[in-house]
Design a protein around this motif. Sequence first.
Motif, PDB file in Angstrom:
ATOM      1  N   PRO A 153       0.947  -0.717   0.019  1.00 51.16           N
ATOM      2  CA  PRO A 153       0.159   0.392  -0.329  1.00 51.16           C
ATOM      3  C   PRO A 153       1.280   1.431  -0.241  1.00 51.16           C
ATOM      4  CG  PRO A 153      -1.032  -1.862   1.719  1.00 51.16           C
ATOM      5  CD  PRO A 153       0.344  -2.313   1.224  1.00 51.16           C
ATOM      6  N   ALA A 154       0.228   2.015  -0.544  1.00 49.16           N
ATOM      7  CA  ALA A 154       0.809   3.557  -0.662  1.00 49.16           C
ATOM      8  C   ALA A 154       1.035   4.377   0.440  1.00 49.16           C
ATOM      9  CB  ALA A 154       0.901   4.513  -2.200  1.00 49.16           C
ATOM     10  N   ARG A 155       2.047   5.284   0.676  1.00 45.21           N
ATOM     11  CA  ARG A 155       1.639   5.582   2.468  1.00 45.21           C
ATOM     12  C   ARG A 155       1.635   6.866   2.143  1.00 45.21           C
ATOM     13  NH1 ARG A 155       6.790   3.307   5.877  1.00 45.21           N
ATOM     14  NH2 ARG A 155       8.031   3.431   4.019  1.00 45.21           N
ATOM     15  N   LEU A 156       2.362   7.243   0.626  1.00 45.16           N
ATOM     16  CA  LEU A 156       2.754   8.997   0.298  1.00 45.16           C
ATOM     17  C   LEU A 156       1.805   9.372  -0.239  1.00 45.16           C
ATOM     18  CD1 LEU A 156       6.783   9.091  -0.019  1.00 45.16           C
ATOM     19  CD2 LEU A 156       5.154  10.063   1.925  1.00 45.16           C
ATOM     20  N   ALA A 157       1.196  10.469  -0.367  1.00 40.53           N
ATOM     21  CA  ALA A 157       0.153  11.222  -1.561  1.00 40.53           C
ATOM     22  C   ALA A 157       1.236  12.683  -1.938  1.00 40.53           C
ATOM     23  CB  ALA A 157      -0.707  12.543  -0.361  1.00 40.53           C
ATOM     24  N   PHE A 158       0.616  12.111  -3.020  1.00 40.01           N
ATOM     25  CA  PHE A 158       1.990  13.376  -4.093  1.00 40.01           C
ATOM     26  C   PHE A 158       1.325  14.896  -3.611  1.00 40.01           C
ATOM     27  CE2 PHE A 158       3.572   9.429  -3.872  1.00 40.01           C
ATOM     28  CZ  PHE A 158       5.061   9.689  -3.940  1.00 40.01           C
ATOM     29  N   GLU A 159       1.155  16.289  -4.130  1.00 42.77           N
ATOM     30  CA  GLU A 159       0.815  17.036  -4.536  1.00 42.77           C
ATOM     31  C   GLU A 159       1.650  18.183  -5.649  1.00 42.77           C
ATOM     32  OE1 GLU A 159      -0.503  21.394  -2.187  1.00 42.77           O
ATOM     33  OE2 GLU A 159       0.567  19.878  -1.233  1.00 42.77           O
ATOM     34  N   PRO A 160       1.720  18.145  -6.784  1.00 44.88           N
ATOM     35  CA  PRO A 160       2.290  18.411  -7.549  1.00 44.88           C
ATOM     36  C   PRO A 160       2.209  20.563  -7.615  1.00 44.88           C
ATOM     37  CG  PRO A 160       0.441  17.238  -8.693  1.00 44.88           C
ATOM     38  CD  PRO A 160      -0.314  17.498  -7.120  1.00 44.88           C
ATOM     39  N   TYR A 161       3.533  20.464  -8.148  1.00 42.93           N
ATOM     40  CA  TYR A 161       4.140  22.061  -7.838  1.00 42.93           C
ATOM     41  C   TYR A 161       3.514  23.179  -8.055  1.00 42.93           C
ATOM     42  CZ  TYR A 161       7.434  25.476  -7.213  1.00 42.93           C
ATOM     43  OH  TYR A 161       7.988  27.102  -6.938  1.00 42.93           O
ATOM     44  N   GLY A 162       3.026  23.734  -7.420  1.00 39.98           N
ATOM     45  CA  GLY A 162       1.775  25.380  -8.050  1.00 39.98           C
ATOM     46  C   GLY A 162       2.166  26.043  -6.673  1.00 39.98           C
ATOM     47  N   PRO A 163       1.510  27.414  -6.950  1.00 40.34           N
ATOM     48  CA  PRO A 163       1.056  28.445  -6.228  1.00 40.34           C
ATOM     49  C   PRO A 163       0.945  27.804  -4.970  1.00 40.34           C
ATOM     50  CG  PRO A 163       0.623  28.458  -8.473  1.00 40.34           C
ATOM     51  CD  PRO A 163       0.373  27.696  -8.735  1.00 40.34           C
ATOM     52  N   ALA A 164      -0.067  27.260  -4.501  1.00 39.58           N
ATOM     53  CA  ALA A 164      -0.495  26.216  -3.241  1.00 39.58           C
ATOM     54  C   ALA A 164       0.008  26.626  -2.186  1.00 39.58           C
ATOM     55  CB  ALA A 164      -2.031  25.555  -4.213  1.00 39.58           C
ATOM     56  N   CYS A 165       1.073  25.715  -2.411  1.00 42.43           N
ATOM     57  CA  CYS A 165       2.042  24.696  -1.844  1.00 42.43           C
ATOM     58  C   CYS A 165       4.034  25.394  -2.012  1.00 42.43           C
ATOM     59  CB  CYS A 165       2.111  23.310  -2.376  1.00 42.43           C
ATOM     60  SG  CYS A 165       2.824  22.908  -4.085  1.00 42.43           S
ATOM     61  N   ALA A 166       3.739  26.078  -3.173  1.00 46.79           N
ATOM     62  CA  ALA A 166       4.733  27.115  -3.598  1.00 46.79           C
ATOM     63  C   ALA A 166       6.188  27.088  -2.249  1.00 46.79           C
ATOM     64  CB  ALA A 166       5.446  28.195  -4.040  1.00 46.79           C
ATOM     65  N   ASP A 167       6.029  27.621  -1.129  1.00 46.03           N
ATOM     66  CA  ASP A 167       6.461  27.890  -0.035  1.00 46.03           C
ATOM     67  C   ASP A 167       6.737  26.539   1.286  1.00 46.03           C
ATOM     68  OD1 ASP A 167       6.180  30.932  -0.645  1.00 46.03           O
ATOM     69  OD2 ASP A 167       4.250  31.525   0.572  1.00 46.03           O
ATOM     70  N   LEU A 168       5.941  26.076   0.357  1.00 46.08           N
ATOM     71  CA  LEU A 168       5.709  24.531   1.508  1.00 46.08           C
ATOM     72  C   LEU A 168       6.896  24.147   0.705  1.00 46.08           C
ATOM     73  CD1 LEU A 168       4.520  23.062   4.009  1.00 46.08           C
ATOM     74  CD2 LEU A 168       3.125  21.759   3.396  1.00 46.08           C
ATOM     75  N   PHE A 169       6.498  24.105  -0.211  1.00 45.93           N
ATOM     76  CA  PHE A 169       7.737  23.398  -1.224  1.00 45.93           C
ATOM     77  C   PHE A 169       9.207  23.729  -1.317  1.00 45.93           C
ATOM     78  CE2 PHE A 169      10.321  22.062  -4.639  1.00 45.93           C
ATOM     79  CZ  PHE A 169       9.398  20.729  -5.647  1.00 45.93           C
ATOM     80  N   GLN A 170       9.601  24.649  -1.041  1.00 48.25           N
ATOM     81  CA  GLN A 170      10.070  25.134  -1.256  1.00 48.25           C
ATOM     82  C   GLN A 170      11.228  24.998   0.745  1.00 48.25           C
ATOM     83  OE1 GLN A 170      11.212  29.275  -2.668  1.00 48.25           O
ATOM     84  NE2 GLN A 170      12.476  29.903  -0.791  1.00 48.25           N
ATOM     85  N   HIS A 171       9.778  24.957   1.693  1.00 49.12           N
ATOM     86  CA  HIS A 171      10.371  25.187   2.915  1.00 49.12           C
ATOM     87  C   HIS A 171      11.168  23.504   3.534  1.00 49.12           C
ATOM     88  CE1 HIS A 171      10.675  24.840   7.296  1.00 49.12           C
ATOM     89  NE2 HIS A 171       9.622  23.528   7.251  1.00 49.12           N
TER      90      HIS A 171
END
Length: 304
Positions: A153-171
């Motif tokens: 079973p997959a444990r990770l959920a993947f969210e594509p990079y974009g404005p909504a998560c850009a700051d969190l992605f960078q962090h």
Amino acid sequence: MPPVPTPEPARTDELAAAFRLLFRHLSPEERGSRVRNALHLVSLRELDPRGVFVLREASGLTGALVCSPVPGASGALWPPVALGKRAAEGEDALVRHACAWLRGQGARLAQALLSPEEECLAAPLVRNGLAHVTNLWYARHDLVLDASWLAAPARLAFEPYGPACADLFQHVLARTYEGTLDCPEVNGVRTMEEVLQGHQAQGLYDPGRWWLARFEGRAVGVLIAVELPESGDWEVAYVGVVPEARRQGLGRELLLQALCEARAAGAPRLTLSVDARNLPAWGLYSRLGFEPFDRRAVYLAVWG
């Protein structure tokens, strides 16, 4: 004895001669191919001719070096070649001039990636501040996947990079560098904005191939994949997990995401590179079926 000539930018009519000088250690056939390719890159504006420096004397060109600014506050250097009794002094002058020029272009670091056949040319780089820090291994996968890898079973959920998560992605990206075993010498040298610029310049930039990974709702890792226009292969440009989520098999799931996405997109292969010192990562890649196909020695200068 007259002084060593001051390095100067090559004139347009000198570019071919400068490239022939740089590739003089190769066979005539290989030299001709490399010169034509270099001139083609200049014509496409993929190689900035301002970074081609030469030593010019009455007899003609007696030295040459190529360097290039790289997006993300970086620079690339190729070993210089100089002729004559004072060749070493000429090579040193070229490297120092190129490094000063790259710094003037905003580079915080410079590197040279040399094949095993080119390592014999590295002495001028080492004499002038580019240390041999590691070897970089390149590996590839033919995208034939073992069904058992996908059964858990997959444990990770993947969210594509974009404005909504850009700051969190960078962090999260910044946190994955903590304790890294991949070229730790450059950790913290560039800002995260500059690091992102460097990744965006690799291959064909598509934010849909950048993912923020969540485990039980918490952001724990990032995956950056790009398509290589020359071959159609996909490349894992970066994969990382935050320190507190390591050693739980999440890195494996990130790699499986890259393998599945590359296969679904019809890519011929998935490639990546890894610092030879990063034995845990290399073990993971081997277990997932990646096979080495090339090696480069990394020579690095860090200016901060």
